[in-house]
Design a protein around this motif. Sequence first.
Motif, PDB file in Angstrom:
ATOM      1  N   PHE A   1       0.795  -1.191   0.000  1.00 35.25           N
ATOM      2  CA  PHE A   1       0.000   0.000   0.000  1.00 35.25           C
ATOM      3  C   PHE A   1       0.842   1.261   0.000  1.00 35.25           C
ATOM      4  O   PHE A   1       0.413   2.281   0.497  1.00 35.25           O
ATOM      5  CB  PHE A   1      -0.888   0.011   1.216  1.00 35.25           C
ATOM      6  CG  PHE A   1      -1.914  -1.089   1.259  1.00 35.25           C
ATOM      7  CD1 PHE A   1      -1.669  -2.326   0.756  1.00 35.25           C
ATOM      8  CD2 PHE A   1      -3.143  -0.866   1.829  1.00 35.25           C
ATOM      9  CE1 PHE A   1      -2.617  -3.327   0.822  1.00 35.25           C
ATOM     10  CE2 PHE A   1      -4.096  -1.850   1.910  1.00 35.25           C
ATOM     11  CZ  PHE A   1      -3.825  -3.090   1.397  1.00 35.25           C
TER      12      PHE A   1
ATOM     13  N   SER B   1       2.442   4.752  -1.260  1.00 35.16           N
ATOM     14  CA  SER B   1       2.015   5.798  -2.181  1.00 35.16           C
ATOM     15  C   SER B   1       3.227   6.657  -2.504  1.00 35.16           C
ATOM     16  O   SER B   1       4.143   6.777  -1.703  1.00 35.16           O
ATOM     17  CB  SER B   1       0.901   6.639  -1.566  1.00 35.16           C
ATOM     18  OG  SER B   1       1.360   7.290  -0.402  1.00 35.16           O
ATOM     19  N   HIS B   2       3.225   7.227  -3.693  1.00 33.34           N
ATOM     20  CA  HIS B   2       4.312   8.116  -4.080  1.00 33.34           C
ATOM     21  C   HIS B   2       4.101   9.480  -3.453  1.00 33.34           C
ATOM     22  O   HIS B   2       2.981   9.949  -3.294  1.00 33.34           O
ATOM     23  CB  HIS B   2       4.386   8.250  -5.598  1.00 33.34           C
ATOM     24  CG  HIS B   2       4.988   7.060  -6.269  1.00 33.34           C
ATOM     25  ND1 HIS B   2       6.338   6.839  -6.337  1.00 33.34           N
ATOM     26  CD2 HIS B   2       4.415   6.006  -6.882  1.00 33.34           C
ATOM     27  CE1 HIS B   2       6.572   5.708  -6.966  1.00 33.34           C
ATOM     28  NE2 HIS B   2       5.419   5.176  -7.302  1.00 33.34           N
ATOM     29  N   ASP B   3       5.196  10.104  -3.100  1.00 37.07           N
ATOM     30  CA  ASP B   3       5.158  11.475  -2.603  1.00 37.07           C
ATOM     31  C   ASP B   3       4.583  12.376  -3.701  1.00 37.07           C
ATOM     32  O   ASP B   3       4.890  12.196  -4.880  1.00 37.07           O
ATOM     33  CB  ASP B   3       6.582  11.914  -2.240  1.00 37.07           C
ATOM     34  CG  ASP B   3       6.638  13.300  -1.664  1.00 37.07           C
ATOM     35  OD1 ASP B   3       6.329  13.456  -0.477  1.00 37.07           O
ATOM     36  OD2 ASP B   3       6.989  14.229  -2.422  1.00 37.07           O
ATOM     37  N   LYS B   4       3.748  13.319  -3.328  1.00 40.96           N
ATOM     38  CA  LYS B   4       3.087  14.192  -4.312  1.00 40.96           C
ATOM     39  C   LYS B   4       4.078  15.034  -5.102  1.00 40.96           C
ATOM     40  O   LYS B   4       3.851  15.336  -6.261  1.00 40.96           O
ATOM     41  CB  LYS B   4       2.072  15.092  -3.614  1.00 40.96           C
ATOM     42  CG  LYS B   4       0.908  14.336  -3.051  1.00 40.96           C
ATOM     43  CD  LYS B   4      -0.023  15.242  -2.282  1.00 40.96           C
ATOM     44  CE  LYS B   4      -1.118  14.417  -1.637  1.00 40.96           C
ATOM     45  NZ  LYS B   4      -1.992  15.225  -0.786  1.00 40.96           N
TER      46      LYS B   4
ATOM     47  N   LYS C   1       8.235  11.734  -7.252  1.00 42.37           N
ATOM     48  CA  LYS C   1       7.768  10.379  -7.584  1.00 42.37           C
ATOM     49  C   LYS C   1       8.799   9.296  -7.255  1.00 42.37           C
ATOM     50  O   LYS C   1       8.499   8.116  -7.299  1.00 42.37           O
ATOM     51  CB  LYS C   1       7.378  10.302  -9.063  1.00 42.37           C
ATOM     52  CG  LYS C   1       6.249  11.241  -9.436  1.00 42.37           C
ATOM     53  CD  LYS C   1       4.982  10.898  -8.692  1.00 42.37           C
ATOM     54  CE  LYS C   1       3.862  11.847  -9.036  1.00 42.37           C
ATOM     55  NZ  LYS C   1       2.750  11.768  -8.142  1.00 42.37           N
TER      56      LYS C   1
ATOM     57  N   LEU D   1       8.742   6.769  -1.945  1.00 40.03           N
ATOM     58  CA  LEU D   1       7.584   5.968  -1.556  1.00 40.03           C
ATOM     59  C   LEU D   1       7.286   6.215  -0.086  1.00 40.03           C
ATOM     60  O   LEU D   1       8.191   6.224   0.747  1.00 40.03           O
ATOM     61  CB  LEU D   1       7.854   4.478  -1.757  1.00 40.03           C
ATOM     62  CG  LEU D   1       7.862   3.980  -3.186  1.00 40.03           C
ATOM     63  CD1 LEU D   1       8.253   2.508  -3.221  1.00 40.03           C
ATOM     64  CD2 LEU D   1       6.511   4.170  -3.827  1.00 40.03           C
ATOM     65  N   GLN D   2       6.024   6.387   0.231  1.00 41.61           N
ATOM     66  CA  GLN D   2       5.598   6.585   1.617  1.00 41.61           C
ATOM     67  C   GLN D   2       4.756   5.393   2.046  1.00 41.61           C
ATOM     68  O   GLN D   2       3.906   4.917   1.297  1.00 41.61           O
ATOM     69  CB  GLN D   2       4.750   7.848   1.751  1.00 41.61           C
ATOM     70  CG  GLN D   2       5.477   9.115   1.461  1.00 41.61           C
ATOM     71  CD  GLN D   2       4.566  10.330   1.598  1.00 41.61           C
ATOM     72  OE1 GLN D   2       3.396  10.272   1.260  1.00 41.61           O
ATOM     73  NE2 GLN D   2       5.114  11.412   2.097  1.00 41.61           N
TER      74      GLN D   2
ATOM     75  N   LYS E   1      -8.621   5.316   6.888  1.00 41.08           N
ATOM     76  CA  LYS E   1      -8.160   5.342   5.497  1.00 41.08           C
ATOM     77  C   LYS E   1      -7.606   3.986   5.101  1.00 41.08           C
ATOM     78  O   LYS E   1      -6.919   3.330   5.875  1.00 41.08           O
ATOM     79  CB  LYS E   1      -7.120   6.435   5.302  1.00 41.08           C
ATOM     80  CG  LYS E   1      -7.694   7.824   5.480  1.00 41.08           C
ATOM     81  CD  LYS E   1      -6.692   8.886   5.126  1.00 41.08           C
ATOM     82  CE  LYS E   1      -7.338  10.247   5.319  1.00 41.08           C
ATOM     83  NZ  LYS E   1      -6.429  11.328   4.956  1.00 41.08           N
TER      84      LYS E   1
ATOM     85  N   ARG F   1      -5.308   3.242   2.900  1.00 41.45           N
ATOM     86  CA  ARG F   1      -3.887   3.196   2.531  1.00 41.45           C
ATOM     87  C   ARG F   1      -2.972   3.115   3.755  1.00 41.45           C
ATOM     88  O   ARG F   1      -1.769   3.324   3.647  1.00 41.45           O
ATOM     89  CB  ARG F   1      -3.509   4.401   1.681  1.00 41.45           C
ATOM     90  CG  ARG F   1      -4.139   4.378   0.316  1.00 41.45           C
ATOM     91  CD  ARG F   1      -3.521   5.452  -0.557  1.00 41.45           C
ATOM     92  NE  ARG F   1      -4.036   5.345  -1.895  1.00 41.45           N
ATOM     93  CZ  ARG F   1      -3.379   4.773  -2.896  1.00 41.45           C
ATOM     94  NH1 ARG F   1      -2.188   4.279  -2.690  1.00 41.45           N
ATOM     95  NH2 ARG F   1      -3.903   4.717  -4.091  1.00 41.45           N
TER      96      ARG F   1
END
Length: 76
Positions: free
Chosen positions: A1, A3-6, A9, A12-13, A25, A27
């Motif tokens: 799960f 997500s890439h940092d906004k 890219k 990964l977080q 949430k 995620r």
Amino acid sequence: FPSHDKKNKDILQFFITEKEYVYKKNRVIEDKNDLIRKILFENAKQCGNYIIIKTDGEFIRKYGEYRQDEISKLVN
């Protein structure tokens, strides 16, 4: 799960909660066997901890509450 940092890219977080803490949430991963806390945050006394692990194995660990922009500055 992850997500890439906004803003970056290449980052990964992973958002992980402590064992038996349910976060709404989808995620967010629960540390069901308490392994993350035992290995990375054994001395943590409060919520909001994070660790930045770089590709070379170097890491920065922070205990307690933080500002999100603080993490981006440390990564860069």
